[in-house]
Write a protein that holds these residues in place. Structure first.
Motif, mmCIF file in Angstrom:
data_model
loop_
_atom_site.group_PDB
_atom_site.id
_atom_site.type_symbol
_atom_site.label_atom_id
_atom_site.label_comp_id
_atom_site.label_asym_id
_atom_site.label_seq_id
_atom_site.Cartn_x
_atom_site.Cartn_y
_atom_site.Cartn_z
ATOM 1 N N LEU A 1 -3.670 -4.210 9.141
ATOM 2 C CA LEU A 1 -4.281 -5.533 9.095
ATOM 3 C C LEU A 1 -3.447 -6.644 9.733
ATOM 4 N N LEU A 2 -2.172 -6.394 9.993
ATOM 5 C CA LEU A 2 -1.303 -7.411 10.569
ATOM 6 C C LEU A 2 -0.796 -6.976 11.940
ATOM 7 N N GLU A 3 -0.345 -7.941 12.725
ATOM 8 C CA GLU A 3 0.354 -7.620 13.962
ATOM 9 C C GLU A 3 1.642 -6.876 13.629
ATOM 10 N N ARG A 4 2.099 -6.047 14.536
ATOM 11 C CA ARG A 4 3.207 -5.144 14.238
ATOM 12 C C ARG A 4 4.466 -5.882 13.763
ATOM 13 N N ASN A 5 4.857 -6.944 14.456
ATOM 14 C CA ASN A 5 6.073 -7.665 14.065
ATOM 15 C C ASN A 5 5.950 -8.267 12.669
ATOM 16 N N GLU A 6 4.768 -8.824 12.381
ATOM 17 C CA GLU A 6 4.533 -9.406 11.060
ATOM 18 C C GLU A 6 4.523 -8.322 9.993
ATOM 19 N N ALA A 7 3.909 -7.183 10.303
ATOM 20 C CA ALA A 7 3.867 -6.072 9.355
ATOM 21 C C ALA A 7 5.272 -5.560 9.044
ATOM 22 N N GLN A 8 6.117 -5.469 10.052
ATOM 23 C CA GLN A 8 7.488 -5.005 9.834
ATOM 24 C C GLN A 8 8.266 -5.964 8.947
ATOM 25 N N LEU A 9 8.038 -7.259 9.127
ATOM 26 C CA LEU A 9 8.707 -8.251 8.287
ATOM 27 C C LEU A 9 8.300 -8.088 6.828
ATOM 28 N N TRP A 10 6.977 -7.940 6.596
ATOM 29 C CA TRP A 10 6.497 -7.802 5.226
ATOM 30 C C TRP A 10 6.859 -6.433 4.643
ATOM 31 N N GLU A 11 6.987 -5.432 5.465
ATOM 32 C CA GLU A 11 7.419 -4.122 4.988
ATOM 33 C C GLU A 11 8.797 -4.229 4.311
ATOM 34 N N SER A 12 9.719 -4.935 4.945
ATOM 35 C CA SER A 12 11.049 -5.094 4.356
ATOM 36 C C SER A 12 10.998 -5.943 3.086
ATOM 37 N N ARG A 13 10.080 -6.904 3.054
ATOM 38 C CA ARG A 13 9.958 -7.742 1.857
ATOM 39 C C ARG A 13 9.401 -6.951 0.671
ATOM 40 N N LEU A 14 8.433 -6.092 0.924
ATOM 41 C CA LEU A 14 7.901 -5.262 -0.156
ATOM 42 C C LEU A 14 8.982 -4.341 -0.703
ATOM 43 N N GLU A 15 9.816 -3.834 0.166
ATOM 44 C CA GLU A 15 10.905 -2.960 -0.291
ATOM 45 C C GLU A 15 11.861 -3.711 -1.218
ATOM 46 N N ARG A 16 12.037 -4.997 -0.962
ATOM 47 C CA ARG A 16 12.961 -5.787 -1.777
ATOM 48 C C ARG A 16 12.441 -6.048 -3.188
ATOM 49 N N VAL A 17 11.117 -5.982 -3.399
ATOM 50 C CA VAL A 17 10.573 -6.275 -4.729
ATOM 51 C C VAL A 17 10.145 -5.021 -5.482
ATOM 52 N N GLN A 18 10.408 -3.843 -4.925
ATOM 53 C CA GLN A 18 9.863 -2.628 -5.532
ATOM 54 C C GLN A 18 10.445 -2.319 -6.912
ATOM 55 N N GLN A 19 11.552 -2.942 -7.271
ATOM 56 C CA GLN A 19 12.141 -2.712 -8.590
ATOM 57 C C GLN A 19 11.673 -3.724 -9.631
ATOM 58 N N LEU A 20 10.862 -4.686 -9.232
ATOM 59 C CA LEU A 20 10.430 -5.704 -10.194
ATOM 60 C C LEU A 20 9.473 -5.113 -11.222
ATOM 61 N N PRO A 21 9.604 -5.477 -12.475
ATOM 62 C CA PRO A 21 8.631 -5.043 -13.479
ATOM 63 C C PRO A 21 7.224 -5.503 -13.119
ATOM 64 N N GLY A 22 6.258 -4.590 -13.205
ATOM 65 C CA GLY A 22 4.862 -4.934 -12.949
ATOM 66 C C GLY A 22 4.446 -4.909 -11.499
ATOM 67 N N VAL A 23 5.356 -4.546 -10.585
ATOM 68 C CA VAL A 23 5.037 -4.648 -9.156
ATOM 69 C C VAL A 23 3.978 -3.649 -8.704
ATOM 70 N N SER A 24 3.785 -2.570 -9.455
ATOM 71 C CA SER A 24 2.832 -1.540 -9.025
ATOM 72 C C SER A 24 1.415 -2.104 -8.892
ATOM 73 N N SER A 25 1.049 -3.056 -9.762
ATOM 74 C CA SER A 25 -0.306 -3.625 -9.684
ATOM 75 C C SER A 25 -0.501 -4.406 -8.389
ATOM 76 N N THR A 26 0.534 -5.125 -7.955
ATOM 77 C CA THR A 26 0.434 -5.873 -6.695
ATOM 78 C C THR A 26 0.400 -4.932 -5.505
ATOM 79 N N PHE A 27 1.229 -3.893 -5.524
ATOM 80 C CA PHE A 27 1.195 -2.906 -4.448
ATOM 81 C C PHE A 27 -0.188 -2.267 -4.341
ATOM 82 N N LYS A 28 -0.803 -2.011 -5.468
ATOM 83 C CA LYS A 28 -2.131 -1.395 -5.470
ATOM 84 C C LYS A 28 -3.154 -2.315 -4.811
ATOM 85 N N ARG A 29 -3.083 -3.598 -5.108
ATOM 86 C CA ARG A 29 -4.024 -4.552 -4.504
ATOM 87 C C ARG A 29 -3.756 -4.722 -3.009
ATOM 88 N N ILE A 30 -2.489 -4.749 -2.617
ATOM 89 C CA ILE A 30 -2.155 -4.847 -1.194
ATOM 90 C C ILE A 30 -2.670 -3.626 -0.448
#
Length: 237
Positions: free
Chosen positions: A18-47
């Protein structure tokens, strides 16, 4: 692979759909940074299930503010009260607050480009087409902020707005109208709503976040506002 890891993989896949490649790569690294947060699975599911770019960016606004607060030294939990509650809970300095995030999508099309060679312009007969409707936008922002009241409940709370429109929407005026409605007893606020944050990619030289208090604040919440207003997304994320 853990459940969170599986959902993260699916969320990343949808980023690149859904995103341009450069933008997707930026958000890919951001998602990796929050993967340890409590409750994050629900947001990943919606994304992972977002059907289009606009819906996806609504969910990414929640990730953006989670990272902003992490960058300011807060502990962050996602959806602390479940799907129908606030998006985040933040805690620091012995205090906590829930945060409800709202993304403003683009409202108006870009204004028409003007060429100095246009005959009408040279003849002094060219009229600029109106772009935007400030009064409409202010009313709309006020309604969107009010729509979030039911989700913050009666805990100390913050409403965090992210504006993806290229134009600077008059959030300050909308909050002023809301304050006036409360003063005139035409409206009421959640009992412990602290302030509204407004942020966007558009920034002035010294500021990107603007905070509008809705009650008299003391430390540490007053310090939270001041820190946000002296910060930039690029340094926090």
């Amino acid at each position: 692979m853990s459940e969170v890891g599986r959902l993260l993989k699916k969320a990343k896949h949808n980023l690149f759909l859904l995103l341009e490649r450069n933008e997707a790569q930026l958000w890919e690294s951001r998602l990796e940074r929050v993967q340890q947060l409590p409750g994050v699975s629900s947001t990943f599911k919606r994304i992972a299930a977002a059907p289009n770019r606009d819906q996806l960016c609504d969910y990414l606004a929640e990730i953006r503010y989670a990272l902003v607060f992490i960058g300011l030294g807060f502990k962050v939990q996602i959806e602390p009260l479940g799907k129908k509650g606030p998006d985040l809970e933040i805690s620091r300095d012995g205090h906590s607050a829930v945060v409800e995030v709202k993304r403003f999508r683009q409202v108006d099309l870009d204004p028409p480009k003007i060429s100095l060679s246009d005959k009408e312009f040279l003849d002094d007969t060219f009229l600029l087409e109106p772009c935007g409707d400030p009064e409409r936008d202010i009313k709309k922002i006020k309604c969107r902020i009010k729509d979030k009241f039911s989700q913050v409940g009666n805990r100390e709370s913050i409403i965090a707005v992210w504006n993806d429109d290229e134009k600077d929407i008059e959030t300050k005026d909308a909050v002023s109208w809301l304050r006036n409605d409360v003063a005139q007893m035409r409206d009421s606020l959640p009992p412990d709503l602290l302030f509204v944050i407004y942020g966007s990619d558009w920034q002035r030289p010294q500021q990107q976040f603007y905070c509008f208090s809705l009650r008299i604040l003391r430390t540490p919440q007053l310090n939270w506002m001041q820190e946000l207003e002296s910060s930039f997304v690029r340094t926090l994320m």
